[in-house]
Design a protein around this motif. Structure first.
Motif, short mmCIF file in Angstrom:
data_model
loop_
_atom_site.label_atom_id
_atom_site.label_comp_id
_atom_site.label_asym_id
_atom_site.label_seq_id
_atom_site.Cartn_x
_atom_site.Cartn_y
_atom_site.Cartn_z
N VAL A 162 35.50 50.11 45.34
CA VAL A 162 35.04 51.44 45.37
C VAL A 162 36.58 52.17 44.42
O VAL A 162 36.06 53.44 44.46
N LYS A 163 37.10 51.98 45.57
CA LYS A 163 38.46 52.42 45.20
C LYS A 163 39.48 52.48 44.01
O LYS A 163 39.79 53.43 43.75
N ASP A 164 38.92 51.45 43.27
CA ASP A 164 39.70 51.07 41.84
C ASP A 164 38.37 50.66 41.21
O ASP A 164 38.60 48.57 40.89
N ALA A 165 38.01 50.77 40.69
CA ALA A 165 36.35 50.50 39.64
C ALA A 165 37.29 49.41 38.38
O ALA A 165 35.83 49.41 37.91
N ASP A 166 38.24 49.71 37.96
CA ASP A 166 38.76 48.71 37.12
C ASP A 166 39.02 47.16 37.86
O ASP A 166 38.65 46.56 36.63
N LYS A 167 38.34 47.37 39.04
CA LYS A 167 38.75 45.81 39.36
C LYS A 167 37.07 45.42 39.77
O LYS A 167 36.53 44.03 39.85
N VAL A 168 35.98 46.37 39.05
CA VAL A 168 35.12 45.44 38.30
C VAL A 168 34.96 44.59 37.58
O VAL A 168 35.46 44.70 36.36
N VAL A 169 34.03 43.50 37.41
CA VAL A 169 33.72 42.09 36.51
C VAL A 169 32.78 42.57 35.63
O VAL A 169 32.31 42.63 36.18
N THR A 170 33.56 42.40 34.45
CA THR A 170 32.58 42.45 33.18
C THR A 170 32.99 40.85 31.98
O THR A 170 31.85 40.71 31.74
N SER A 171 33.94 40.49 32.81
CA SER A 171 34.32 39.92 31.13
C SER A 171 34.69 37.78 31.79
O SER A 171 34.96 37.84 32.93
N SER A 172 34.52 37.17 31.39
CA SER A 172 34.94 35.88 31.82
C SER A 172 36.22 36.04 31.20
O SER A 172 37.02 34.53 31.67
N SER A 173 37.17 35.69 30.30
CA SER A 173 38.31 35.87 30.45
C SER A 173 38.49 37.60 29.80
O SER A 173 37.81 38.43 29.69
N ASP A 174 40.83 37.91 29.87
CA ASP A 174 40.50 39.60 29.09
C ASP A 174 40.94 38.98 27.70
O ASP A 174 41.02 39.62 27.18
N GLN A 175 40.15 38.02 27.27
CA GLN A 175 39.95 38.30 26.00
C GLN A 175 39.25 39.63 25.15
O GLN A 175 37.88 40.39 26.12
N ASP A 176 39.69 40.66 23.91
CA ASP A 176 39.04 42.27 24.41
C ASP A 176 37.38 41.60 23.79
O ASP A 176 37.49 41.46 22.97
N GLY A 177 36.86 42.88 24.28
CA GLY A 177 35.07 42.57 23.26
C GLY A 177 34.36 41.82 24.38
O GLY A 177 33.08 41.35 23.90
N ASN A 178 35.12 40.93 25.09
CA ASN A 178 33.72 39.46 26.44
C ASN A 178 33.47 40.35 26.94
O ASN A 178 34.08 40.75 28.31
N ASN A 179 32.02 41.25 27.46
CA ASN A 179 32.09 41.34 28.27
C ASN A 179 30.02 40.04 28.30
O ASN A 179 29.79 40.53 29.00
N SER A 180 31.00 39.07 28.83
CA SER A 180 30.02 38.07 29.03
C SER A 180 29.48 37.88 30.58
O SER A 180 27.95 38.06 31.27
N ILE A 181 30.28 38.23 31.36
CA ILE A 181 29.96 38.63 32.55
C ILE A 181 28.84 39.87 33.68
O ILE A 181 28.37 39.68 33.50
N VAL B 88 38.00 37.68 35.11
CA VAL B 88 39.23 38.89 35.72
C VAL B 88 38.30 39.97 36.00
O VAL B 88 36.55 40.65 34.66
N ASP B 89 39.32 40.43 36.09
CA ASP B 89 38.99 42.36 35.71
C ASP B 89 39.26 43.18 34.89
O ASP B 89 40.26 42.25 33.67
N LEU B 90 39.27 44.21 34.57
CA LEU B 90 39.66 44.98 33.11
C LEU B 90 41.28 44.78 33.13
O LEU B 90 42.18 44.64 32.15
N ASP B 91 42.56 44.32 34.18
CA ASP B 91 43.66 44.46 34.29
C ASP B 91 44.20 43.47 33.77
O ASP B 91 45.17 42.07 34.17
N GLY B 92 42.94 41.98 33.93
CA GLY B 92 42.92 40.86 33.99
C GLY B 92 43.49 40.24 34.83
O GLY B 92 43.51 38.48 34.81
N ASN B 93 42.48 40.38 36.48
CA ASN B 93 43.12 39.52 37.56
C ASN B 93 41.81 38.46 38.12
O ASN B 93 40.95 39.70 37.25
N ALA B 94 41.86 38.27 38.68
CA ALA B 94 40.88 36.96 38.97
C ALA B 94 39.70 37.45 39.76
O ALA B 94 40.03 38.67 40.70
N GLY B 95 39.18 37.66 39.10
CA GLY B 95 37.75 38.18 39.85
C GLY B 95 36.97 38.67 41.29
O GLY B 95 37.38 37.39 42.35
N LEU B 96 36.72 39.59 41.77
CA LEU B 96 36.42 39.68 43.12
C LEU B 96 34.96 39.67 43.24
O LEU B 96 34.32 40.47 42.39
N ASP B 97 34.47 39.92 44.33
CA ASP B 97 33.26 39.71 44.81
C ASP B 97 32.84 41.51 44.56
O ASP B 97 33.30 42.18 45.34
#
Length: 495
Positions: A375-394, A343-352
């Motif tokens: 490119v338009k919104d870097a918040d959509k870069v996926v770093t987490s497998s869930s919206d749990q704080d500190g989850n940077n597993s991706i 998921v992205d920073l806003d909890g939305n499903a991850g994009l390619d």
């Protein structure tokens, strides 16, 4: 021997030496003419058989006026020149590819310190994963998210710019085939015209050395384009390629190029009259034909991974294009698989992270970009497998892709950096081999040409020496004639 017979002998000596002086003058006039061959007069004894056991000398005659030329050396030179031209194309293209991939350092010096920045493919890969490493420790920082997107764009820019240069090099190879075939057809036409002119000039024992020199120069040029064989019958040449006539007397057999050079429409050279593919086994046309071949390049998808890359393609250009294609496409497929599972920073499903420019076509080095949404919104870069704080597993998993042995080179599993290193090692080795082969072949061709020149080249020293010899012989014959004149005058006065 009668007095008048002696007079005839002296005259023949003057005539032959005058002819020899004329050829010497011709040689001296052409000492700086490219391709000119030395011309020589061959003389022969002239005699009359008086009985079965004795003969009477009648002086000398001009047997022939011929060029100094070694047919065997000419044939060997043209065979080796074709191989040299082929290797020149292959080596030149390998050298150019090497310059595209060369890593280089830019050093900036100031009063306080020295900063070294490295650019190139390997540096771009390292920078990309370094950006992800930083993001994995601070996934909420806007600047770090932008840095990942920027690094991804820089990596694509580096790879695609190289690929575009390789595509242009391959397009140049297609042009090289077309231009080479046009030149070969044009030269064949000129040889056919000279065949006619030489046959006409040599009717009745005439001499056409200058026309033969022009024809030989054309044949030398043709040999750099393709594998030709030359046979001569009564002054008329037949030029063949693998037994098929390109020139036969006054007639020519035209070659045509078919195809655009793509995988679906490969480039071929055919005989215009029969439509049969011409067997071109050497020369620059062969080199360009091989490097224009795109059959070594193909798109890949997730089901092809790990893709076993090999360097067996005919074209070194296609080999390198496929290497870069495998590198970025494999990375894109694996990274997208991770990104789309989170998921992205806003909890939305991850994009390619990487997407196809043309969605109707598969991902490839010619059809890839960083997802415009990121490119338009870097918040959509996926770093987490869930919206749990500190989850940077991706982000952590993406960082691990740099050491993941998801690449294969001839069956050997490698990570992305080692895969690129294997490709550059192949390029360096193949390039060195091609350059060495060309250097060796070019030296052989130069040696053969020197041997030809030793036979046919015009030497001022030799011609000046001949001039003195022929002038002296002419003067001696003239003095004999003068002596006979005096004897005949004295005889007439005595009557």
């Amino acid at each position: 021997m009668s007095t008048f017979g002696t007079y005839s002998i002296a005259y023949s000596g003057m005539y032959v030496n005058q002819a020899a002086l004329t050829t010497t003058s011709t040689n001296l006039a052409n000492v700086d003419t490219t391709g000119a061959s030395k011309v020589q007069v061959a003389s022969a004894d002239s005699y009359t058989v008086t009985s079965s056991e004795t003969s009477k000398g009648n002086g000398v005659s001009v047997a022939s006026i011929t060029r100094s030329r070694d047919i065997y050396l000419d044939s060997t030179y043209r065979t080796q020149n074709a191989d040299s031209a082929y290797l020149s194309v292959k080596s030149g293209n390998m050298e150019y590819i090497d310059t595209l991939l060369t890593e280089y350092d830019v050093v900036t010096t100031s009063d306080d310190d020295t900063t070294t920045t490295t650019s190139g493919v390997e540096a771009a890969i390292t920078d990309f994963f370094d950006a992800w490493e930083t993001l994995s420790t601070s996934s909420t920082a806007e600047s770090d998210r932008v840095a990942v997107v920027t690094a991804g764009g820089d990596l694509l820019s580096t790879l695609t710019s190289i690929d575009e240069a390789l595509q242009q090099l391959q397009a140049d190879a297609v042009t090289g085939v077309n231009d080479g075939v046009d030149s070969l057809n044009d030269l064949a036409g000129q040889v056919a015209e000279l065949n006619v002119q030489i046959a006409q000039a040599e009717v009745g024992g005439g001499e056409a050395s200058y026309l033969r020199d022009q024809r030989d120069a054309l044949l030398d040029e043709m040999s750099g384009l393709a594998n030709i064989s030359v046979t001569e019958t009564n002054g008329t040449l037949r030029v063949t390629m693998d037994g098929v006539s390109l020139v036969n007397g006054s007639k020519t057999n035209t070659l045509v190029v078919e195809g655009s050079g793509t995988t679906d429409d490969p480039l071929t050279v055919k005989w215009a009259d029969s439509g049969v593919e011409a067997d071109i086994s050497s020369g620059s046309i062969k080199g360009y034909l091989e490097d224009a071949d795109q059959t070594g390049y193909e798109t890949i998808d997730a089901s092809d991974l790990p893709y076993d890359f090999t360097t067996s393609a005919t074209s070194s250009i296609s080999t390198m294009r496929q290497a870069l294609n495998v590198l970025i496409t494999t990375l894109a497929i694996e990274l997208n698989s991770l990104a789309s599972s989170g998921v992205d920073l806003d909890g939305n499903a991850g994009l390619d992270f990487f997407t196809a420019i043309d969605s109707s076509q598969p991902l490839s080095i010619t059809n890839i970009e960083v997802n415009p949404e990121l490119v338009k919104d870097a918040d959509k870069v996926v770093t987490s497998s869930s919206d749990q704080d500190g989850n940077n597993s991706i982000a952590d998993a993406i960082c691990d892709l740099d050491s993941d042995t998801s690449y294969q080179n001839d069956g050997t599993s490698l990570d992305i950096i080692d895969f690129y290193a294997a490709v550059t090692t192949w390029l360096a080795t193949a390039g060195d081999t091609a350059a060495s082969d060309y250097e060796t072949q070019a030296t052989l061709v130069s040696q053969l040409d020197n041997q030809r020149q030793a036979v046919s080249a015009i030497s001022i020293d030799e011609e000046m020496s001949n001039m003195i010899k022929f002038q002296t012989a002419y003067s001696a014959s003239a003095r004999v004639m003068n002596t006979i004149d005096e004897m005949l005058a004295a005889l007439m006065d005595a009557i």
